[in-house]
Motif scaffolding. Structure first.
Motif, PDB file in Angstrom:
ATOM      1  N   TYR A   1       0.921  -1.290   0.086  1.00 47.64           N
ATOM      2  CA  TYR A   1       0.027   0.037   0.140  1.00 47.64           C
ATOM      3  C   TYR A   1       0.901   1.214   0.058  1.00 47.64           C
ATOM      4  O   TYR A   1       0.704   2.158   0.506  1.00 47.64           O
ATOM      5  CB  TYR A   1      -1.001   0.050   1.280  1.00 47.64           C
ATOM      6  CG  TYR A   1      -2.068  -1.091   1.041  1.00 47.64           C
ATOM      7  CD1 TYR A   1      -3.345  -0.731   0.247  1.00 47.64           C
ATOM      8  CD2 TYR A   1      -2.038  -2.209   1.309  1.00 47.64           C
ATOM      9  CE1 TYR A   1      -4.232  -1.534   0.019  1.00 47.64           C
ATOM     10  CE2 TYR A   1      -3.049  -3.085   1.004  1.00 47.64           C
ATOM     11  CZ  TYR A   1      -3.984  -2.844   0.486  1.00 47.64           C
ATOM     12  OH  TYR A   1      -5.127  -3.792   0.051  1.00 47.64           O
ATOM     13  N   ASN A   2       1.940   1.174  -0.706  1.00 47.00           N
ATOM     14  CA  ASN A   2       3.079   2.195  -0.699  1.00 47.00           C
ATOM     15  C   ASN A   2       3.111   2.827  -2.345  1.00 47.00           C
ATOM     16  O   ASN A   2       3.780   1.784  -2.970  1.00 47.00           O
ATOM     17  CB  ASN A   2       4.221   1.858   0.001  1.00 47.00           C
ATOM     18  CG  ASN A   2       5.139   3.109   0.162  1.00 47.00           C
ATOM     19  OD1 ASN A   2       4.962   4.399  -0.526  1.00 47.00           O
ATOM     20  ND2 ASN A   2       6.285   3.046   1.048  1.00 47.00           N
ATOM     21  N   THR A   3       2.735   3.865  -2.855  1.00 45.05           N
ATOM     22  CA  THR A   3       2.788   3.969  -4.089  1.00 45.05           C
ATOM     23  C   THR A   3       4.430   4.256  -4.518  1.00 45.05           C
ATOM     24  O   THR A   3       4.527   4.123  -5.509  1.00 45.05           O
ATOM     25  CB  THR A   3       1.958   5.456  -4.272  1.00 45.05           C
ATOM     26  OG1 THR A   3       2.422   6.330  -3.423  1.00 45.05           O
ATOM     27  CG2 THR A   3       0.496   5.214  -4.398  1.00 45.05           C
ATOM     28  N   PHE A   4       5.384   4.530  -3.434  1.00 42.42           N
ATOM     29  CA  PHE A   4       6.577   4.421  -3.836  1.00 42.42           C
ATOM     30  C   PHE A   4       7.059   3.270  -4.576  1.00 42.42           C
ATOM     31  O   PHE A   4       8.238   2.810  -5.048  1.00 42.42           O
ATOM     32  CB  PHE A   4       7.577   5.060  -2.636  1.00 42.42           C
ATOM     33  CG  PHE A   4       7.627   6.561  -2.671  1.00 42.42           C
ATOM     34  CD1 PHE A   4       8.407   7.386  -3.419  1.00 42.42           C
ATOM     35  CD2 PHE A   4       6.496   6.901  -1.539  1.00 42.42           C
ATOM     36  CE1 PHE A   4       8.506   8.586  -3.125  1.00 42.42           C
ATOM     37  CE2 PHE A   4       6.803   8.351  -1.510  1.00 42.42           C
ATOM     38  CZ  PHE A   4       7.431   9.319  -2.318  1.00 42.42           C
ATOM     39  N   LEU A   5       6.352   2.022  -4.021  1.00 41.19           N
ATOM     40  CA  LEU A   5       6.977   0.655  -4.192  1.00 41.19           C
ATOM     41  C   LEU A   5       6.215  -0.009  -5.353  1.00 41.19           C
ATOM     42  O   LEU A   5       6.348  -1.245  -5.857  1.00 41.19           O
ATOM     43  CB  LEU A   5       6.791  -0.279  -3.153  1.00 41.19           C
ATOM     44  CG  LEU A   5       7.701   0.267  -1.591  1.00 41.19           C
ATOM     45  CD1 LEU A   5       7.235  -0.692  -0.530  1.00 41.19           C
ATOM     46  CD2 LEU A   5       9.030   0.587  -2.026  1.00 41.19           C
ATOM     47  N   LEU A   6       5.464   0.793  -5.982  1.00 42.20           N
ATOM     48  CA  LEU A   6       4.661   0.281  -7.540  1.00 42.20           C
ATOM     49  C   LEU A   6       5.797   0.313  -8.561  1.00 42.20           C
ATOM     50  O   LEU A   6       6.525   1.245  -8.547  1.00 42.20           O
ATOM     51  CB  LEU A   6       3.632   1.250  -7.859  1.00 42.20           C
ATOM     52  CG  LEU A   6       2.236   1.093  -7.015  1.00 42.20           C
ATOM     53  CD1 LEU A   6       1.537   2.132  -7.085  1.00 42.20           C
ATOM     54  CD2 LEU A   6       1.560   0.029  -7.147  1.00 42.20           C
ATOM     55  N   LYS A   7       5.710  -0.411  -9.569  1.00 41.58           N
ATOM     56  CA  LYS A   7       6.406  -0.434 -10.721  1.00 41.58           C
ATOM     57  C   LYS A   7       5.871   0.640 -11.594  1.00 41.58           C
ATOM     58  O   LYS A   7       4.423   0.728 -11.650  1.00 41.58           O
ATOM     59  CB  LYS A   7       6.601  -1.668 -11.372  1.00 41.58           C
ATOM     60  CG  LYS A   7       7.467  -2.759 -10.688  1.00 41.58           C
ATOM     61  CD  LYS A   7       7.440  -4.069 -11.663  1.00 41.58           C
ATOM     62  CE  LYS A   7       8.174  -4.876 -10.931  1.00 41.58           C
ATOM     63  NZ  LYS A   7       8.018  -6.291 -11.044  1.00 41.58           N
ATOM     64  N   SER A   8       6.864   1.465 -12.018  1.00 41.87           N
ATOM     65  CA  SER A   8       6.349   2.496 -13.022  1.00 41.87           C
ATOM     66  C   SER A   8       5.410   1.972 -14.270  1.00 41.87           C
ATOM     67  O   SER A   8       4.451   2.669 -14.664  1.00 41.87           O
ATOM     68  CB  SER A   8       7.597   3.366 -13.557  1.00 41.87           C
ATOM     69  OG  SER A   8       7.147   4.052 -14.672  1.00 41.87           O
ATOM     70  N   GLU A   9       5.848   0.977 -14.604  1.00 38.49           N
ATOM     71  CA  GLU A   9       4.842   0.338 -15.936  1.00 38.49           C
ATOM     72  C   GLU A   9       3.425   0.008 -15.502  1.00 38.49           C
ATOM     73  O   GLU A   9       2.702  -0.171 -16.347  1.00 38.49           O
ATOM     74  CB  GLU A   9       5.717  -1.101 -16.502  1.00 38.49           C
ATOM     75  CG  GLU A   9       5.890  -2.007 -15.468  1.00 38.49           C
ATOM     76  CD  GLU A   9       6.391  -3.260 -16.368  1.00 38.49           C
ATOM     77  OE1 GLU A   9       7.157  -3.095 -17.259  1.00 38.49           O
ATOM     78  OE2 GLU A   9       6.470  -4.359 -15.521  1.00 38.49           O
TER      79      GLU A   9
END
Ligand SMILES: *Cc1c(COP(=O)(O)O)cnc(C)c1O
Length: 470
Positions: free
Chosen positions: A46-54
């Motif tokens: 639930y941390n948007t910093f840990l999402l992949k950009s793609e």
């Protein structure tokens, strides 16, 4: 029916504006399903910093380093002089910082926090106090690592998301003077002034305020240093809102503003329209000497500071473009377009609308989620699930823990930053974003808070992992 007799439907006094550029290269983006995004955000704690950009459709995480460079900047990359020492691109950068910001001496750094590290190590001794107009995450951590303690002296209105004060970034002179009298000017190495104030919602500082803070600092023999990361956006707000500046160019206003300070650190990834870069600029030759010596230890030789020559060239050229009035009007105009659309639909956000981002007021979305269950983090996750739009928490998770007590810091502002990269997205992207946020607001009663399952020691918001409360 000719045009004279036909009734005019539009308000002709309200002219549309368009960006002062056209698109030359495009990068495809990808739409995904809601189920797919639900899985990805769970995987990312639930941390948007840990999402992949793609896995992101519209990336409004940050305006940092996400700029589209111009053809003039890309051409400059080919002129990179990659000499270890004395690169011509450094001299171009130095000349432009001197010309547009007005400081005497320049040390390049790989990005803003590299400069914050240097300035903190040079100025702060253990036990010092550093007053500032609201903390910034990386700025404060470097002040603390140098043994200092940050003290917030911003005006009270800054902590009120609904106050319409035009200069919510201002320093409260009474708070500043009280601190000086309490701890002694010898224990205050400098006042840390940020323009605009990121954590307050991209809010500006007035020229009157910087002038008065300068006078007070002079009276007590304290330096005044500027976080110049978005000083050009700040200059634009002065032009629009402060008496006597309407007919001045943003470039003139910037120079006048900086002239009240003895030095600056800069994240060029913001105002200066580049993907990487920063600098520290000082007027004091002794402090500059220390900075030039220290940069060799942490960043690289004082004529490249952790950057390639080509990066310095792009930065030098970006500075020239960044002070252009048409550029800055369109940049902030796009942020206002998104913000006004949301305001029209009754979505709660910080007013006035900021320079680089629209800040959503999470407690007014989720009054049922207590602050220690991360309402802003929850909101950022919900916006991603809704439409693949990535935003960032600026609340209790970003505020971190008090180094002395180990407790959460409970900031008054619990916000989600919807940050607009420069020259990257169109008005249609803003429309899609506004509709997604409105949808999340409509479904606000159903949201559940989060709990921490992993927490790193420094700047925890970047890497923390959370899970949904049952
Ligand atoms: C981004 C930022 C910094 C830090 O700069 P980086 O380039 O990310 O290291 C410092 N101050 C402010 C106000 C910022 O927005």
């Amino acid at each position: 029916m000719n045009s004279q007799t036909r009734e005019r439907k539009r308000d002709a006094s309200k002219k549309s504006w368009a960006e002062p550029w056209k698109v030359k290269v495009v990068e495809p983006t990808r739409w995904t399903s809601r189920e797919y995004r639900q899985e990805r955000i769970e995987e990312a704690g639930y941390n948007t910093f840990l999402l992949k950009s793609e896995d992101v459709y519209i990336d409004l995480l940050t305006d940092s380093g996400t700029t589209a460079m111009s053809d003039y900047q890309w051409a400059g990359l080919m002129l990179g002089d990659e000499a270890y020492a004395g690169s011509r691109n450094f001299y171009h950068l130095e000349a432009n910082v001197q010309k547009y910001y007005g400081y005497k001496y320049v040390v390049p750094t790989h990005q803003g926090r590299g400069a914050e590290h240097l300035v903190s190590q040079i100025y702060i001794k253990p036990g010092d106090f550093i007053p500032g107009n609201m903390y910034f995450t990386t700025t404060r951590v470097h002040q603390e690592l140098a043994g200092g303690a940050f003290v917030d002296v911003i005006i009270d209105e800054a902590h009120d998301p609904q106050s319409e004060h035009p200069f919510k970034g201002n320093i409260d002179l009474e708070k500043l003077e009280d601190l000086i009298k309490k701890v002694g000017s010898e224990n205050i190495p400098y006042v840390s002034l940020a323009a605009t104030v990121n954590m307050a919602g991209g809010q500006p500082v007035s020229m009157k305020n910087v002038r008065e803070v300068h006078e007070m600092c002079d009276r007590y023999g304290i330096a005044l240093l500027l976080d110049a990361t978005r000083a050009i956006e700040n200059a634009y707000f002065i032009q629009q809102r402060e008496d006597g500046y309407r007919d001045k160019k943003v470039a003139e206003i910037l120079l006048e503003f900086c002239s009240h300070t003895q030095g600056s650190w800069m994240s060029a990834k913001k105002d200066s329209l580049v993907n990487i870069g920063g600098w520290l600029a000082l007027n004091d030759p002794g402090k500059f000497d220390e900075a030039r010596n220290l940069v060799v230890v942490y960043e690289g030789l004082h004529t490249y500071g952790g950057l390639a020559g080509r990066d310095m060239e792009a930065m030098a050229r970006g500075i020239e473009e960044s002070v252009d009035d048409d550029h800055i009007r369109a940049r902030i105009g796009q942020v206002e377009y998104l913000g006004n659309k949301l305001l029209d639909w009754g979505v709660p956000l910080v007013v006035p609308i900021g320079g680089h981002a629209v800040f959503l007021d999470a407690p007014r979305f989720y009054p049922h989620i207590p602050q220690d269950q991360f309402p802003a983090q929850t909101l950022a996750a919900e916006i991603y699930i809704e439409a693949g739009v990535r935003t960032m928490e600026r609340g209790i998770l970003s505020a971190g823990r008090d180094p002395k007590t180990g407790d959460h810091r409970y900031p008054k502002l619990e916000l989600v930053r919807v940050t607009i990269p420069r020259r990257v997205y169109t008005q249609a992207h803003m429309d899609v974003t506004a509709e997604a946020i409105e949808e999340v607001y409509w479904n606000r009663d159903r949201a559940k808070g989060l709990r921490l399952v992993y927490e790193p020691q420094y700047l925890r918001f970047f890497q923390a992992r959370l899970e949904r409360m049952d």
